[in-house]
Design an enzyme around this catalytic site. Structure first.
Site, PDB file in Angstrom:
ATOM      1  N   LEU A  93       8.359   2.017 -36.913  1.00  0.00           N
ATOM      2  CA  LEU A  93       8.725   1.075 -35.859  1.00  0.00           C
ATOM      3  C   LEU A  93       7.921   1.333 -34.601  1.00  0.00           C
ATOM      4  O   LEU A  93       7.337   2.397 -34.413  1.00  0.00           O
ATOM      5  CB  LEU A  93      10.226   1.181 -35.590  1.00  0.00           C
ATOM      6  N   THR A 145       5.437   6.147 -33.881  1.00  0.00           N
ATOM      7  CA  THR A 145       4.982   6.965 -32.755  1.00  0.00           C
ATOM      8  C   THR A 145       6.021   6.850 -31.654  1.00  0.00           C
ATOM      9  O   THR A 145       6.061   5.865 -30.914  1.00  0.00           O
ATOM     10  CB  THR A 145       3.602   6.489 -32.268  1.00  0.00           C
ATOM     11  N   LYS A 152       1.158  13.749 -32.567  1.00  0.00           N
ATOM     12  CA  LYS A 152       0.722  12.351 -32.652  1.00  0.00           C
ATOM     13  C   LYS A 152       0.479  11.771 -31.258  1.00  0.00           C
ATOM     14  O   LYS A 152      -0.496  11.047 -31.033  1.00  0.00           O
ATOM     15  CB  LYS A 152       1.757  11.507 -33.401  1.00  0.00           C
ATOM     16  N   LYS A 180       1.796   1.935 -24.657  1.00  0.00           N
ATOM     17  CA  LYS A 180       3.083   2.612 -24.855  1.00  0.00           C
ATOM     18  C   LYS A 180       2.875   4.076 -25.221  1.00  0.00           C
ATOM     19  O   LYS A 180       3.547   4.964 -24.687  1.00  0.00           O
ATOM     20  CB  LYS A 180       3.866   1.882 -25.955  1.00  0.00           C
TER      21      LYS A 180
END
Length: 290
Positions: free
Chosen positions: A67, A98, A173, A241
């Protein structure tokens, strides 16, 4: 041994390819996506299309989510009709999106309280690698849970790297994506300088892409910038983001990510300019419109 039933939540650019890899490799599959139209192709290929995350999780031994952000992940795991509500004890729950370390740890606690097992397993690679089963999984969680998950992860990828306890995959990540975002932002500025000068663009870019700056990312993105081809491989707004999340995580570790902040400003300009739903390479466009 029969393959476990899997529930897959989130069928965007990455999730659709990952879910299809599981389906083609013989895993019984239930899928859910908030935009139900995105689930229809997989339904035609044999997946059960669930009306809610809870329905998708009903018979699953493994639940995987891919998502966009914390908000979407929280909604599909813990919201009304969330997947965890119907997860049976012992179910293996894997978050591949992430998201922040804080949310991963909160989700891991909720999963354990439910009597289930948890891994955070975000990926490197983009749409192409998801569709071809060549992703790299960055995993946080216990060794025991990882070994249970390994056949499923390898059905979607080419490598699995165990980084440590829950949250470790999420952290590396974000670090990975912040470095990528800075590279892309600097490439956009460099290309703007080239295009506004008397330099031959092709020759100038060959110097960059064949020299020390020429990472695989720089090579791929420079081609998209110059074609131009902004068909999404990685959405521009999602890189913004990720940079925002990485800056917050850096702050938690008393590291001020000044380069990430500068890169985020350029990606935000891209969003303001109407390029948020395009590929990350569209960060070059605001420079061209000045």
């Amino acid at each position: 041994m029969s393959k476990p039933h899997i529930a897959f939540l989130g069928l965007g650019l990455m999730g659709s390819g990952m879910a299809r890899q599981l389906l083609t490799k013989g895993y019984p599959l239930s899928v859910f996506n908030r935009d139900a139209d995105k689930a229809k192709p997989l339904g035609k290929e044999g997946a059960h299309v669930a009306a809610t995350p809870a329905e998708a999780a009903t018979h699953a031994k493994v639940i995987i989510s891919m998502l966009a952000d914390n908000i979407a992940s929280r909604e599909l795991w813990l919201g009304e009709n969330g997947a965890l509500a119907n997860a049976a004890p012992g179910t293996l729950c894997i978050e591949c999106g992430t998201v922040t370390v804080e949310w991963v740890k909160e989700l891991a606690e909720a999963v354990v309280q439910k009597g289930c097992e948890f891994l955070d397993a975000p990926v490197t690679g983009s749409k192409t690698q998801a569709a071809s089963g060549e992703l790299n999984f960055l995993v946080g969680g216990s060794n025991e849970s990882l070994e249970k998950a390994r056949p499923v992860l390898m059905a979607m990828g080419k490598s699995v790297t165990h980084l440590g306890p829950a949250g470790s995959g999420a952290l590396i990540k974000l670090i990975n994506n912040f470095v990528c975002g800075v590279q892309i932002a600097s490439l956009a500025e460099a290309l703007a300088m080239i295009e506004r000068s008397n330099l031959d663009r092709t020759s100038a870019l060959e110097v960059l892409t064949n020299g020390a700056p020429g990472s695989p990312l720089v090579k791929a993105v420079s081609t998209r910038m110059t074609t131009p081809d902004f068909t999404p491989n990685f959405l521009l707004r999602l890189m913004a983001k990720d940079l925002d999340y990485a800056i917050a995580e850096g702050g938690n570790l008393s590291v001020d990510l000044t380069t990430a902040k500068a890169a985020l400003g350029l990606f935000q300009q891209g969003i303001t300019g109407g390029h948020g739903e395009k590929d990350i390479s569209a960060i070059i466009e605001p420079f061209r419109n000045r």
